[in-house]
Design a protein around this motif. Structure first.
Motif, mmCIF file in Angstrom:
data_model
loop_
_atom_site.group_PDB
_atom_site.id
_atom_site.type_symbol
_atom_site.label_atom_id
_atom_site.label_comp_id
_atom_site.label_asym_id
_atom_site.label_seq_id
_atom_site.Cartn_x
_atom_site.Cartn_y
_atom_site.Cartn_z
ATOM 1 N N PHE A 165 38.563 -12.080 -48.750
ATOM 2 C CA PHE A 165 39.745 -12.022 -47.952
ATOM 3 C C PHE A 165 40.181 -10.581 -47.526
ATOM 4 O O PHE A 165 40.343 -9.574 -48.510
ATOM 5 N N PRO A 166 40.253 -10.211 -46.242
ATOM 6 C CA PRO A 166 40.900 -9.146 -45.885
ATOM 7 C C PRO A 166 42.149 -8.635 -45.697
ATOM 8 O O PRO A 166 42.663 -7.759 -45.469
ATOM 9 N N ILE A 167 43.092 -9.288 -46.270
ATOM 10 C CA ILE A 167 44.560 -9.509 -46.540
ATOM 11 C C ILE A 167 44.757 -9.056 -47.994
ATOM 12 O O ILE A 167 43.972 -9.053 -48.890
ATOM 13 N N SER A 168 46.142 -8.701 -48.251
ATOM 14 C CA SER A 168 46.575 -8.240 -49.598
ATOM 15 C C SER A 168 46.604 -9.508 -50.386
ATOM 16 O O SER A 168 46.499 -10.417 -49.965
ATOM 17 N N PHE A 169 46.383 -9.102 -51.767
ATOM 18 C CA PHE A 169 46.340 -10.155 -52.669
ATOM 19 C C PHE A 169 47.910 -10.895 -52.575
ATOM 20 O O PHE A 169 48.197 -12.066 -53.059
ATOM 21 N N GLN A 170 48.900 -10.275 -52.408
ATOM 22 C CA GLN A 170 50.186 -10.575 -52.374
ATOM 23 C C GLN A 170 50.219 -11.665 -51.236
ATOM 24 O O GLN A 170 50.941 -12.772 -51.393
ATOM 25 N N ALA A 171 49.765 -11.276 -50.164
ATOM 26 C CA ALA A 171 49.645 -12.274 -49.024
ATOM 27 C C ALA A 171 48.808 -13.554 -49.441
ATOM 28 O O ALA A 171 49.303 -14.418 -49.212
ATOM 29 N N LEU A 172 47.787 -13.331 -50.141
ATOM 30 C CA LEU A 172 47.028 -14.477 -50.518
ATOM 31 C C LEU A 172 47.966 -15.511 -51.372
ATOM 32 O O LEU A 172 47.646 -16.591 -51.413
ATOM 33 N N GLY A 173 48.597 -14.822 -52.549
ATOM 34 C CA GLY A 173 49.225 -15.510 -53.393
ATOM 35 C C GLY A 173 50.104 -16.315 -52.567
ATOM 36 O O GLY A 173 50.681 -17.426 -53.063
ATOM 37 N N LYS A 174 50.806 -15.863 -51.490
ATOM 38 C CA LYS A 174 51.633 -16.753 -50.535
ATOM 39 C C LYS A 174 51.137 -18.013 -50.062
ATOM 40 O O LYS A 174 51.567 -19.131 -50.233
ATOM 41 N N HIS A 175 50.021 -17.834 -49.655
ATOM 42 C CA HIS A 175 49.012 -18.976 -49.223
ATOM 43 C C HIS A 175 48.759 -19.830 -50.147
ATOM 44 O O HIS A 175 48.712 -21.040 -50.182
ATOM 45 N N ILE A 176 48.500 -19.267 -51.536
ATOM 46 C CA ILE A 176 48.251 -20.190 -52.563
ATOM 47 C C ILE A 176 49.314 -20.880 -53.037
ATOM 48 O O ILE A 176 49.408 -22.209 -53.427
ATOM 49 N N LYS A 177 50.255 -20.230 -53.024
ATOM 50 C CA LYS A 177 51.739 -20.943 -53.289
ATOM 51 C C LYS A 177 51.957 -22.278 -52.335
ATOM 52 O O LYS A 177 52.242 -23.359 -52.764
ATOM 53 N N ILE A 178 51.801 -21.932 -50.996
ATOM 54 C CA ILE A 178 51.868 -23.228 -50.007
ATOM 55 C C ILE A 178 50.679 -24.119 -50.176
ATOM 56 O O ILE A 178 51.185 -25.481 -50.451
ATOM 57 N N LEU A 179 49.731 -23.949 -50.682
ATOM 58 C CA LEU A 179 48.706 -24.988 -51.036
ATOM 59 C C LEU A 179 49.001 -25.872 -52.336
ATOM 60 O O LEU A 179 49.017 -27.084 -52.539
ATOM 61 N N GLU A 180 49.749 -24.819 -53.213
ATOM 62 C CA GLU A 180 50.284 -25.631 -54.518
ATOM 63 C C GLU A 180 51.391 -26.620 -54.322
ATOM 64 O O GLU A 180 51.468 -27.488 -54.894
ATOM 65 N N ASN A 181 52.168 -26.176 -53.416
ATOM 66 C CA ASN A 181 53.331 -26.898 -53.062
ATOM 67 C C ASN A 181 52.817 -28.358 -52.590
ATOM 68 O O ASN A 181 53.570 -29.488 -52.379
ATOM 69 N N ALA A 182 51.922 -28.128 -51.461
ATOM 70 C CA ALA A 182 51.382 -29.422 -50.894
ATOM 71 C C ALA A 182 50.397 -30.320 -51.781
ATOM 72 O O ALA A 182 49.905 -31.219 -51.467
ATOM 73 N N HIS A 183 50.637 -29.641 -53.298
ATOM 74 C CA HIS A 183 49.203 -30.267 -54.125
ATOM 75 C C HIS A 183 48.067 -30.329 -53.830
ATOM 76 O O HIS A 183 47.237 -31.297 -54.296
ATOM 77 N N LEU A 184 47.696 -29.440 -52.991
ATOM 78 C CA LEU A 184 46.215 -29.283 -52.485
ATOM 79 C C LEU A 184 45.254 -28.511 -53.703
ATOM 80 O O LEU A 184 44.117 -28.592 -53.532
ATOM 81 N N LEU A 185 46.027 -27.687 -54.194
ATOM 82 C CA LEU A 185 45.420 -27.208 -55.501
ATOM 83 C C LEU A 185 46.449 -27.106 -56.789
ATOM 84 O O LEU A 185 47.539 -27.300 -56.496
ATOM 85 N N THR A 186 45.741 -26.959 -58.091
ATOM 86 C CA THR A 186 46.514 -26.973 -58.918
ATOM 87 C C THR A 186 46.312 -25.586 -59.871
ATOM 88 O O THR A 186 45.327 -24.932 -59.580
ATOM 89 N N ASP A 210 46.454 -23.370 -41.433
ATOM 90 C CA ASP A 210 45.897 -21.839 -41.295
ATOM 91 C C ASP A 210 44.575 -21.839 -41.998
ATOM 92 O O ASP A 210 44.238 -22.295 -42.783
ATOM 93 N N LYS A 211 43.680 -21.028 -41.046
ATOM 94 C CA LYS A 211 42.594 -20.739 -41.430
ATOM 95 C C LYS A 211 42.300 -20.041 -42.787
ATOM 96 O O LYS A 211 41.279 -20.501 -43.617
ATOM 97 N N ASN A 212 42.888 -19.271 -43.095
ATOM 98 C CA ASN A 212 42.710 -18.572 -44.370
ATOM 99 C C ASN A 212 43.041 -19.521 -45.731
ATOM 100 O O ASN A 212 42.121 -19.704 -46.580
ATOM 101 N N ARG A 213 44.024 -20.481 -45.311
ATOM 102 C CA ARG A 213 44.141 -21.553 -46.543
ATOM 103 C C ARG A 213 43.002 -22.471 -46.562
ATOM 104 O O ARG A 213 42.675 -23.144 -47.682
ATOM 105 N N ARG A 214 42.381 -22.872 -45.305
ATOM 106 C CA ARG A 214 41.367 -23.986 -45.388
ATOM 107 C C ARG A 214 39.980 -23.109 -46.121
ATOM 108 O O ARG A 214 39.486 -23.870 -47.065
ATOM 109 N N LYS A 215 40.057 -21.737 -45.995
ATOM 110 C CA LYS A 215 38.840 -21.120 -46.472
ATOM 111 C C LYS A 215 39.225 -21.264 -47.882
ATOM 112 O O LYS A 215 38.246 -21.230 -48.875
ATOM 113 N N ILE A 216 40.506 -20.958 -48.541
ATOM 114 C CA ILE A 216 40.679 -20.859 -49.945
ATOM 115 C C ILE A 216 40.302 -22.365 -50.634
ATOM 116 O O ILE A 216 39.302 -22.336 -51.514
ATOM 117 N N LEU A 217 40.619 -23.384 -49.710
ATOM 118 C CA LEU A 217 40.019 -24.848 -50.387
ATOM 119 C C LEU A 217 38.563 -24.747 -50.467
ATOM 120 O O LEU A 217 37.785 -25.365 -51.207
#
Lengths: 114, 114
Positions: free
Chosen positions: A43-64, A19-26
């Motif tokens: 980001f142009p999306i809600s913070f709740q949506a962004l929170g979901k992306h962050i959780k996905i990255l966290e589950n993949a251990h790409l961020l802490t 996902d492009k948004n998630r790569r941008k987070i990194l």
DNA sequence: ATTTCGTTAAACCAAATGGTTGAATGAAAA
DNA sequence: TTTTCATTCAACCATTTGGTTTAACGAAAT
């Protein structure tokens, strides 16, 4: 043998990077640690949506995520990026290429477009 | 400037790599060129489903299709893998690491699990 | 003690994804 | 010239994905 081996999951990591948004987070975390609401300004999306992306990255251990008072400090985990790096390097015959082709392929002077 | 720059699309490439079956296709093509029905022997899904995956990889330029009589010869395009390699290398601070950590991260002697 | 701030959870929705089966196409073999 | 083989196209379906909005929670500030 490193413990990361058993935790880091190729499937989750590649899916997270899709996902492009998630790569941008990194990308943003590469510049420095941050928080959900801070990142959300970019980001142009809600913070709740962004929170979901962050959780996905966290589950993949790409961020802490580190709790600091009412904030959660988000940091890039470069080790996890190494997993996909390893996969790709293997199948692109990375190490079998000439140094010229190597530095042409990975040119860290050139800025990333888009 | 290389023409590949304008054709190879980060979005498409990362999205294509997200699926396990598609990564497996690339792994098999790494061993040598093949065809749809030949590859299909290694997958539990229909050849039509596999054909869709191949089309996605083709659109991302991760593989090329060459018509040979009634066959389509499928070949791995390692150059496209270089695009995601480049992205990941940049944000994992690949080049700033010690040689030891480098060769630990990308160990092409170690066989890929799963 | 209340309110504000940063984050998480839950319910919901449209669109995309990954699979199926059946039919069509086009080259090779019989 | 039929039939077979390799591939593609089309219709369909269930699940996943990425977004929304409303509500809840816990720490900090007033």
């Amino acid at each position: 043998m490193s413990n990361a081996e058993s935790i880091l999951n190729e499937d989750k990591i590649f899916a997270a990077l899709a996902d492009k948004n998630r790569r941008k987070i990194l990308e943003l975390l590469h510049a420095g640690d941050s928080t959900l609401l801070e990142l959300n300004k970019s980001f142009p999306i809600s913070f709740q949506a962004l929170g979901k992306h962050i959780k996905i990255l966290e589950n993949a251990h790409l961020l802490t995520k580190e709790t600091q008072g009412k904030y959660r400090k988000l940091s890039l985990n470069r080790e996890a990026l190494g997993v996909s790096m390893k996969w790709i390097a293997y199948f692109s015959d990375f190490w079998n290429q000439s140094f010229d082709k190597l530095s042409q392929q990975i040119d860290h002077n050139e800025k990333h477009d888009q």
